[in-house]
Scaffold this active site. Sequence first.
Site, PDB file in Angstrom:
ATOM      1  N   ASP A  76       6.753   7.538   9.696  1.00 25.90           N
ATOM      2  CA  ASP A  76       6.876   6.164   9.212  1.00 25.90           C
ATOM      3  C   ASP A  76       5.821   5.308   9.916  1.00 25.90           C
ATOM      4  O   ASP A  76       5.764   5.283  11.147  1.00 25.90           O
ATOM      5  CB  ASP A  76       8.295   5.674   9.555  1.00 25.90           C
ATOM      6  CG  ASP A  76       8.591   4.283   9.028  1.00 25.90           C
ATOM      7  OD1 ASP A  76       7.653   3.466   8.862  1.00 25.90           O
ATOM      8  OD2 ASP A  76       9.778   4.005   8.807  1.00 25.90           O
ATOM      9  N   ILE A  77       5.037   4.601   9.143  1.00 24.74           N
ATOM     10  CA  ILE A  77       3.938   3.800   9.708  1.00 24.74           C
ATOM     11  C   ILE A  77       4.459   2.731  10.693  1.00 24.74           C
ATOM     12  O   ILE A  77       3.772   2.386  11.646  1.00 24.74           O
ATOM     13  CB  ILE A  77       3.112   3.148   8.568  1.00 24.74           C
ATOM     14  CG1 ILE A  77       1.796   2.557   9.083  1.00 24.74           C
ATOM     15  CG2 ILE A  77       3.891   2.080   7.833  1.00 24.74           C
ATOM     16  CD1 ILE A  77       0.636   3.438   8.959  1.00 24.74           C
ATOM     17  N   SER A 117      -2.611   3.047  -1.822  1.00 24.13           N
ATOM     18  CA  SER A 117      -2.594   3.099  -3.301  1.00 24.13           C
ATOM     19  C   SER A 117      -1.825   4.285  -3.897  1.00 24.13           C
ATOM     20  O   SER A 117      -1.699   4.358  -5.116  1.00 24.13           O
ATOM     21  CB  SER A 117      -4.013   3.092  -3.909  1.00 24.13           C
ATOM     22  OG  SER A 117      -4.586   1.803  -3.820  1.00 24.13           O
ATOM     23  N   THR A 118      -1.315   5.196  -3.053  1.00 23.52           N
ATOM     24  CA  THR A 118      -0.691   6.399  -3.625  1.00 23.52           C
ATOM     25  C   THR A 118       0.803   6.249  -3.934  1.00 23.52           C
ATOM     26  O   THR A 118       1.445   7.216  -4.335  1.00 23.52           O
ATOM     27  CB  THR A 118      -0.860   7.615  -2.682  1.00 23.52           C
ATOM     28  OG1 THR A 118      -0.151   7.345  -1.463  1.00 23.52           O
ATOM     29  CG2 THR A 118      -2.319   7.894  -2.389  1.00 23.52           C
ATOM     30  N   GLY A 119       1.334   5.036  -3.750  1.00 21.98           N
ATOM     31  CA  GLY A 119       2.749   4.817  -4.046  1.00 21.98           C
ATOM     32  C   GLY A 119       2.894   3.988  -5.319  1.00 21.98           C
ATOM     33  O   GLY A 119       2.589   4.451  -6.416  1.00 21.98           O
ATOM     34  N   ASP A 144       4.419  -2.050   2.747  1.00 24.47           N
ATOM     35  CA  ASP A 144       4.394  -3.512   2.935  1.00 24.47           C
ATOM     36  C   ASP A 144       5.795  -4.031   3.275  1.00 24.47           C
ATOM     37  O   ASP A 144       5.978  -4.797   4.247  1.00 24.47           O
ATOM     38  CB  ASP A 144       3.889  -4.118   1.613  1.00 24.47           C
ATOM     39  CG  ASP A 144       3.357  -5.519   1.757  1.00 24.47           C
ATOM     40  OD1 ASP A 144       3.207  -5.988   2.893  1.00 24.47           O
ATOM     41  OD2 ASP A 144       3.092  -6.143   0.710  1.00 24.47           O
ATOM     42  N   ASN A 188      -0.526  -6.299  -1.068  1.00 24.28           N
ATOM     43  CA  ASN A 188      -1.057  -6.772  -2.356  1.00 24.28           C
ATOM     44  C   ASN A 188      -1.759  -8.092  -2.089  1.00 24.28           C
ATOM     45  O   ASN A 188      -1.649  -8.656  -0.996  1.00 24.28           O
ATOM     46  CB  ASN A 188       0.043  -6.903  -3.416  1.00 24.28           C
ATOM     47  CG  ASN A 188       1.093  -7.908  -3.009  1.00 24.28           C
ATOM     48  OD1 ASN A 188       0.806  -9.085  -2.828  1.00 24.28           O
ATOM     49  ND2 ASN A 188       2.314  -7.436  -2.818  1.00 24.28           N
TER      50      ASN A 188
HETATM   51  N1  AR6 Z   1       5.373   4.790   6.255  1.00 24.19           N
HETATM   52  C1  AR6 Z   1       4.365   5.563   5.787  1.00 24.19           C
HETATM   53  N2  AR6 Z   1       4.115   5.756   4.477  1.00 24.19           N
HETATM   54  C2  AR6 Z   1       4.946   5.161   3.607  1.00 24.19           C
HETATM   55  C3  AR6 Z   1       6.031   4.328   4.006  1.00 24.19           C
HETATM   56  C4  AR6 Z   1       6.232   4.160   5.400  1.00 24.19           C
HETATM   57  N3  AR6 Z   1       7.216   3.401   5.892  1.00 24.19           N
HETATM   58  N4  AR6 Z   1       6.651   3.860   2.881  1.00 24.19           N
HETATM   59  C5  AR6 Z   1       5.988   4.375   1.822  1.00 24.19           C
HETATM   60  N5  AR6 Z   1       4.974   5.168   2.252  1.00 24.19           N
HETATM   61  P1  AR6 Z   1       2.970   1.962  -1.251  1.00 24.19           P
HETATM   62  P2  AR6 Z   1       0.489   1.199  -2.667  1.00 24.19           P
HETATM   63  C6  AR6 Z   1       3.967   5.911   1.479  1.00 24.19           C
HETATM   64  O1  AR6 Z   1       3.757   1.864  -2.504  1.00 24.19           O
HETATM   65  O2  AR6 Z   1       0.572   2.369  -3.587  1.00 24.19           O
HETATM   66  C7  AR6 Z   1       3.846  -2.802  -2.326  1.00 24.19           C
HETATM   67  O3  AR6 Z   1       4.846  -3.400  -3.090  1.00 24.19           O
HETATM   68  C8  AR6 Z   1       4.239   6.101   0.010  1.00 24.19           C
HETATM   69  O4  AR6 Z   1       5.018   7.274  -0.197  1.00 24.19           O
HETATM   70  O5  AR6 Z   1       3.536   1.393   0.000  1.00 24.19           O
HETATM   71  O6  AR6 Z   1      -0.846   0.855  -2.055  1.00 24.19           O
HETATM   72  C9  AR6 Z   1       2.713  -3.767  -1.986  1.00 24.19           C
HETATM   73  O7  AR6 Z   1       3.181  -5.087  -1.788  1.00 24.19           O
HETATM   74  C10 AR6 Z   1       2.836   6.245  -0.569  1.00 24.19           C
HETATM   75  O8  AR6 Z   1       2.346   7.576  -0.447  1.00 24.19           O
HETATM   76  O9  AR6 Z   1       1.494   1.271  -1.411  1.00 24.19           O
HETATM   77  C11 AR6 Z   1       1.838  -3.671  -3.212  1.00 24.19           C
HETATM   78  O10 AR6 Z   1       2.292  -4.501  -4.251  1.00 24.19           O
HETATM   79  C12 AR6 Z   1       1.976   5.365   0.343  1.00 24.19           C
HETATM   80  O11 AR6 Z   1       2.778   5.136   1.511  1.00 24.19           O
HETATM   81  C13 AR6 Z   1       1.960  -2.219  -3.628  1.00 24.19           C
HETATM   82  O12 AR6 Z   1       3.235  -1.790  -3.113  1.00 24.19           O
HETATM   83  C14 AR6 Z   1       1.580   4.022  -0.261  1.00 24.19           C
HETATM   84  O13 AR6 Z   1       2.654   3.521  -1.046  1.00 24.19           O
HETATM   85  C15 AR6 Z   1       0.901  -1.347  -2.998  1.00 24.19           C
HETATM   86  O14 AR6 Z   1       1.014  -0.045  -3.501  1.00 24.19           O
END
Ligand code: AR6
Length: 171
Positions: A10-11, A122-124, A34, A24
């Site tokens: 977890d970050i 960006s991968t979520g 975030d 975002n």
């Molecule tokens: N620690 C590490 N990695 C994580 C965690 C964590 N606690 N939680 C999720 N991930 P995302 P994006 C992974 O969606 O795609 C937000 O609403 C997750 O599985 O956090 O850049 C923002 O406000 C994935 O592989 O970011 C933006 O609107 C990766 O982190 C939007 O999401 C990124 O997932 C950004 O989307």
Amino acid sequence: MAAITLVHGDITEQRVDAVVNAANSSLLGGGGVDGAIHRKGGPDILAECRQLRASRYGKGLPTGQAVATTAGKLPARWVIHTVGPVWSSEEDRSALLASCYRESLRVAAELGARTVAFPAISTGVYGWPMDDGARIAVRTVQEAGGDFDELRFVLFDPPAYEAFDAALRDS
Ligand code: AR6
């Protein structure tokens, strides 16, 4: 040359100088990384984000750029917020994703950070395919250089870890 490391986790739990937030452009929070950063880091982070919106980033932080705030209650000194591109199958937005990593490292270097932890930007929610996102991430931090001790990718689940491990082995 900094050590590039991978951890499954977890970050928000990383004891590093700077953690990168997959934010975002509103800088006012969201889900995923975030949401977790604001939830665990507390209100001081959002207060600084609001100040940034009231000053330098009135229209929001553009995609591919990065800006730092306090890390609040997180075990880090700074959060570096960056805005990844939303995945598109019609348009190649790889340069913007690479820019997130490069600009985050530029800000980290300005702050004097020695250790930086990144999520897989960006991968979520933004839908970027993990294998490709991992290749871009690894290649960009390897090329960016800079004087760091450790650049750590924090991967939330086993498939993400596998993708980054493969990207690192192929690099
Ligand atoms: N620690 C590490 N990695 C994580 C965690 C964590 N606690 N939680 C999720 N991930 P995302 P994006 C992974 O969606 O795609 C937000 O609403 C997750 O599985 O956090 O850049 C923002 O406000 C994935 O592989 O970011 C933006 O609107 C990766 O982190 C939007 O999401 C990124 O997932 C950004 O989307």
